[in-house]
Design a protein around this motif. Structure first.
Motif, mmCIF file in Angstrom:
data_model
loop_
_atom_site.group_PDB
_atom_site.id
_atom_site.type_symbol
_atom_site.label_atom_id
_atom_site.label_comp_id
_atom_site.label_asym_id
_atom_site.label_seq_id
_atom_site.Cartn_x
_atom_site.Cartn_y
_atom_site.Cartn_z
ATOM 1 N N ILE A 232 0.847 -1.197 0.000
ATOM 2 C CA ILE A 232 0.000 0.000 0.000
ATOM 3 C C ILE A 232 0.880 1.245 0.000
ATOM 4 C CG2 ILE A 232 -1.750 1.297 1.289
ATOM 5 C CD1 ILE A 232 -2.569 -1.431 2.541
ATOM 6 N N ARG B 201 0.163 -2.153 -4.693
ATOM 7 C CA ARG B 201 -1.062 -2.738 -5.232
ATOM 8 C C ARG B 201 -2.314 -1.922 -4.907
ATOM 9 N NH1 ARG B 201 -0.421 -9.327 -4.944
ATOM 10 N NH2 ARG B 201 1.614 -9.405 -6.014
ATOM 11 N N VAL B 202 -2.176 -0.936 -4.030
ATOM 12 C CA VAL B 202 -3.277 -0.007 -3.741
ATOM 13 C C VAL B 202 -2.662 1.346 -3.408
ATOM 14 C CG1 VAL B 202 -5.268 0.518 -2.278
ATOM 15 C CG2 VAL B 202 -4.729 -1.862 -2.807
ATOM 16 N N THR C 198 -3.604 0.226 -11.014
ATOM 17 C CA THR C 198 -3.619 0.055 -9.567
ATOM 18 C C THR C 198 -4.895 0.641 -8.964
ATOM 19 O OG1 THR C 198 -1.215 0.349 -9.629
ATOM 20 C CG2 THR C 198 -2.277 0.416 -7.462
ATOM 21 N N PRO C 199 -5.588 -0.101 -8.102
ATOM 22 C CA PRO C 199 -6.778 0.433 -7.426
ATOM 23 C C PRO C 199 -6.439 1.630 -6.535
ATOM 24 C CG PRO C 199 -6.731 -1.956 -7.287
ATOM 25 C CD PRO C 199 -5.396 -1.536 -7.819
ATOM 26 N N THR C 200 -7.377 2.561 -6.438
ATOM 27 C CA THR C 200 -7.175 3.768 -5.638
ATOM 28 C C THR C 200 -8.351 3.977 -4.694
ATOM 29 O OG1 THR C 200 -8.156 5.088 -7.425
ATOM 30 C CG2 THR C 200 -5.756 4.929 -7.369
ATOM 31 N N ALA D 88 -7.964 -1.730 1.933
ATOM 32 C CA ALA D 88 -6.810 -1.708 1.033
ATOM 33 C C ALA D 88 -6.013 -3.006 1.122
ATOM 34 C CB ALA D 88 -5.912 -0.514 1.358
ATOM 35 N N ILE E 240 -7.896 -5.719 -0.764
ATOM 36 C CA ILE E 240 -7.753 -5.529 -2.210
ATOM 37 C C ILE E 240 -6.355 -5.942 -2.662
ATOM 38 C CG2 ILE E 240 -7.641 -3.780 -4.035
ATOM 39 C CD1 ILE E 240 -9.838 -2.254 -2.483
ATOM 40 N N ALA E 241 -5.342 -5.547 -1.893
ATOM 41 C CA ALA E 241 -3.960 -5.859 -2.250
ATOM 42 C C ALA E 241 -3.684 -7.356 -2.244
ATOM 43 C CB ALA E 241 -3.003 -5.146 -1.294
ATOM 44 N N HIS F 22 -7.694 -7.050 -11.032
ATOM 45 C CA HIS F 22 -8.105 -5.664 -10.770
ATOM 46 C C HIS F 22 -7.895 -4.801 -12.009
ATOM 47 C CE1 HIS F 22 -8.753 -6.695 -6.705
ATOM 48 N NE2 HIS F 22 -7.543 -6.517 -6.238
#
Length: 266
Positions: free
Chosen positions: A17, A53-54, A103-105, A201, A204-205, A212
């Motif tokens: 993260i 990854r986040v 990458t997810p935010t 987070a 998700i990671a 994703h």
């Protein structure tokens, strides 16, 4: 002593993260012209970092996520349409980067998220807000309007009616109303905000980063081409390509073996 955009933006990398903090608490974390470009540079860099990854966005202090564009910039960068275009191009670059990055935010919101601050939060994938926060885009109070990218993101998130309600009223919405219309995904007690956000987070990671990325690309394609009858071959193959990855094989074996998968992004 001269301060720069870098002084006003903090980056904390704790893989998997990374946290970006807008660090102007005395100005309610207002974002100036140079900061928009710096934020885009940082986001591009973090998106290239495989160990990240986040990415979480937040604001320093207890008062604001971000009160939006810095009013001190207006004479220099927004005095007329020509200057405004230069400013808007910097904002658009960040919004485009957020829209297309793999990458997810997540926006972790405490306090005000107004104007450009709200638009930044809308551009991230998810929004977690502390009770007592207030969100909105009061552009009409300044006699200006929002750009096409901001409008597209807002309408995609809350729908046409709610987007117009936000813009025409110029109100800053309380968290209960923001949650009801979909402007935020979750509301927490202020003391739980960081725990809830970082737990999400972390979850998700721990999932497949290629999944994703593919889901985000597919979502963008669906929004751009809702009829789905003019997808390119490459676009149509995005969901299928996951079957050829090592992560799919790992996820499948882990499911059969009843263990946690170890995804590597390949």
């Amino acid at each position: 002593m001269t301060t720069t955009a870098q002084d006003f933006i903090l980056v904390d990398r704790q893989p998997p993260i990374a946290t970006i903090t807008i660090n102007r608490p005395r100005q309610r974390n207002a974002i100036n012209y140079d900061m928009w470009s710096k934020l885009a540079d940082l986001v591009e860099d973090l998106d290239r970092a495989r160990e990240v990854r986040v990415v979480i966005f937040t604001g320093a202090g207890e008062t604001a996520f971000s009160a939006g564009a810095d009013i001190a910039d207006f004479d220099r960068y927004r005095a007329d349409s020509a200057k405004g275009k230069v400013y808007n191009d910097a904002v658009d670059r960040l919004l485009d980067t957020l829209a297309t990055m793999d990458t997810p935010t997540i926006s972790m919101i405490r306090g005000f998220a107004a104007g450009g601050g709200c638009e930044l939060a809308v551009a991230t994938d998810l929004r977690i807000a502390a009770e007592g926060s207030r969100l909105g885009i009061p552009a009409a109070r300044l006699g200006i309007s929002i750009g096409h990218r901001e409008m597209r993101g807002l309408v995609s998130l809350v729908g046409k009616g709610n987007a117009l309600y936000i813009l025409l009223s110029g109100r800053l919405l309380e968290t209960e109303e923001a949650l009801r219309i979909g402007l935020v995904n979750q509301v927490t007690a202020p003391e739980d905000l960081e725990t809830v956000t970082y737990q999400l987070a972390t979850e998700i990671a721990g999932l497949a980063p290629l999944s994703h990325a593919a889901n985000k690309r597919t979502l963008n394609q669906v929004q751009a081409k809702p009829a789905l009858d003019n997808l390119t071959v490459e676009e149509a193959n995005v969901p299928l390509a996951q079957f050829d990855t090592r992560d799919y094989q790992e996820g499948y074996r882990a499911f059969l073996e009843k263990r946690a998968p170890n995804f590597i992004g390949e």
